[in-house]
Scaffold this motif. Sequence first.
Motif, short mmCIF file in Angstrom:
data_model
loop_
_atom_site.label_atom_id
_atom_site.label_comp_id
_atom_site.label_asym_id
_atom_site.label_seq_id
_atom_site.Cartn_x
_atom_site.Cartn_y
_atom_site.Cartn_z
N GLY A 143 0.82 -1.20 0.00
CA GLY A 143 0.00 0.00 0.00
C GLY A 143 0.85 1.25 0.00
N SER A 144 0.17 2.38 0.01
CA SER A 144 0.88 3.65 0.05
C SER A 144 0.00 4.69 0.73
N VAL A 145 0.64 5.76 1.18
CA VAL A 145 -0.09 6.91 1.70
C VAL A 145 0.35 8.14 0.91
N ARG A 146 -0.54 9.13 0.87
CA ARG A 146 -0.25 10.34 0.11
C ARG A 146 -0.23 11.54 1.06
N ILE A 147 0.81 12.34 0.98
CA ILE A 147 0.86 13.60 1.72
C ILE A 147 -0.06 14.58 1.02
N ILE A 148 -0.99 15.18 1.77
CA ILE A 148 -2.04 15.96 1.10
C ILE A 148 -1.74 17.44 0.99
N SER A 149 -0.77 17.95 1.76
CA SER A 149 -0.48 19.38 1.64
C SER A 149 0.92 19.68 2.15
N GLY A 150 1.36 20.91 1.92
CA GLY A 150 2.66 21.33 2.41
C GLY A 150 3.78 21.10 1.40
N GLN A 151 5.00 21.07 1.90
CA GLN A 151 6.18 20.98 1.01
C GLN A 151 6.24 19.67 0.23
N TRP A 152 5.63 18.61 0.75
CA TRP A 152 5.64 17.31 0.06
C TRP A 152 4.27 16.96 -0.50
N ARG A 153 3.48 17.95 -0.78
CA ARG A 153 2.12 17.72 -1.28
C ARG A 153 2.13 16.77 -2.48
N GLY A 154 1.26 15.76 -2.41
CA GLY A 154 1.12 14.82 -3.51
C GLY A 154 2.10 13.66 -3.49
N ARG A 155 3.09 13.69 -2.61
CA ARG A 155 4.06 12.60 -2.56
C ARG A 155 3.40 11.34 -2.02
N ARG A 156 3.64 10.22 -2.68
CA ARG A 156 3.15 8.92 -2.21
C ARG A 156 4.32 8.14 -1.61
N LEU A 157 4.05 7.52 -0.48
CA LEU A 157 5.08 6.78 0.24
C LEU A 157 4.57 5.38 0.55
N PRO A 158 5.44 4.37 0.43
CA PRO A 158 4.98 3.00 0.68
C PRO A 158 4.73 2.73 2.16
N SER A 164 5.75 23.89 15.42
CA SER A 164 5.34 23.13 16.61
C SER A 164 6.23 21.91 16.84
N ARG A 165 6.19 21.41 18.07
CA ARG A 165 6.86 20.15 18.43
C ARG A 165 5.76 19.09 18.50
N VAL A 166 5.92 18.03 17.69
CA VAL A 166 4.84 17.06 17.46
C VAL A 166 5.25 15.67 17.93
N LEU A 167 4.28 14.95 18.51
CA LEU A 167 4.49 13.56 18.93
C LEU A 167 3.42 12.70 18.27
N ASP A 168 3.86 11.68 17.52
CA ASP A 168 2.96 10.71 16.88
C ASP A 168 3.11 9.41 17.66
N VAL A 169 2.17 9.13 18.58
CA VAL A 169 2.38 8.10 19.60
C VAL A 169 2.32 6.69 19.03
N PHE A 170 1.25 6.34 18.35
CA PHE A 170 1.12 5.00 17.74
C PHE A 170 1.26 5.22 16.23
N ALA A 171 2.48 5.44 15.78
CA ALA A 171 2.69 6.06 14.47
C ALA A 171 2.20 5.24 13.29
N GLY A 172 2.40 3.91 13.33
CA GLY A 172 2.04 3.12 12.16
C GLY A 172 2.80 3.60 10.94
N SER A 173 2.07 3.97 9.90
CA SER A 173 2.69 4.50 8.69
C SER A 173 3.39 5.83 8.94
N GLY A 174 3.01 6.50 10.05
CA GLY A 174 3.59 7.81 10.35
C GLY A 174 2.97 8.95 9.57
N VAL A 175 1.84 8.68 8.90
CA VAL A 175 1.31 9.67 7.97
C VAL A 175 0.87 10.96 8.68
N LEU A 176 0.41 10.86 9.93
CA LEU A 176 0.01 12.09 10.62
C LEU A 176 1.22 12.95 10.95
N GLY A 177 2.27 12.33 11.48
CA GLY A 177 3.48 13.07 11.76
C GLY A 177 4.16 13.58 10.51
#
Length: 199
Positions: free
Chosen positions: A16-31, A60-73
């Motif tokens: 599978g893959s996830v897509r960054i939806i905005s910002g400097q990496w907008r549109g990038r797909r990552l496995p 901001s300083r961000v913590l992604d606790v149960f990161a999984g794919s890490g897509v939120l962080g």
Amino acid sequence: MNRVAKPTSRHNKKSGSVRIISGQWRGRRLPVLDAEGLRPSTDRTRETLFNWLMAHVQGSRVLDVFAGSGVLGLEALSRYARETVFIEKHAPTAKQLKANLNTLQAGAEVHCNDAMAVLPTLSAPFDIIFVDPPFGHDLVNPCLAALYKHQLLAENALIYVEQEINGPALALPPGCEVIKQKQTGQLAYCLLEYTNATV
């Protein structure tokens, strides 16, 4: 791509893959790996979340606790968060997250261990925290309690919580209140603010 993982061949883990939806990496797909319980937040859910967070992510300083794919962080980093710390227990998933960070040339800490073991070892408080654990393990409230106990909540910290719609009722730490909430299908998610009002 919001999915509940199913048994797969050991030879077909990158499915599978996830897509960054905005910002400097907008549109990038990552496995992402097809790991048990891994269900990256959908584009629609992330759009809602980051609309809520729009004025708060940069610097901001961000913590992604149960990161999984890490897509939120990763989404936070794409939108110029100053620093993001990821916690992911599953070693192959954490390894893929590190590879994706390398691909993006993004510096970030990835702790490969149980979240409840890592939280007491962290020091400086965080401005934004993502709490999106695997369904069915009742991890949200213990995580919220640990964040408060170990003083990991900055003044006016924002905490995003995502869980199954029939999950346990939230046990809010002192000084926390729900400021946004929404339900879609079998998913319930909300944003908490920590005001430290009781101190």
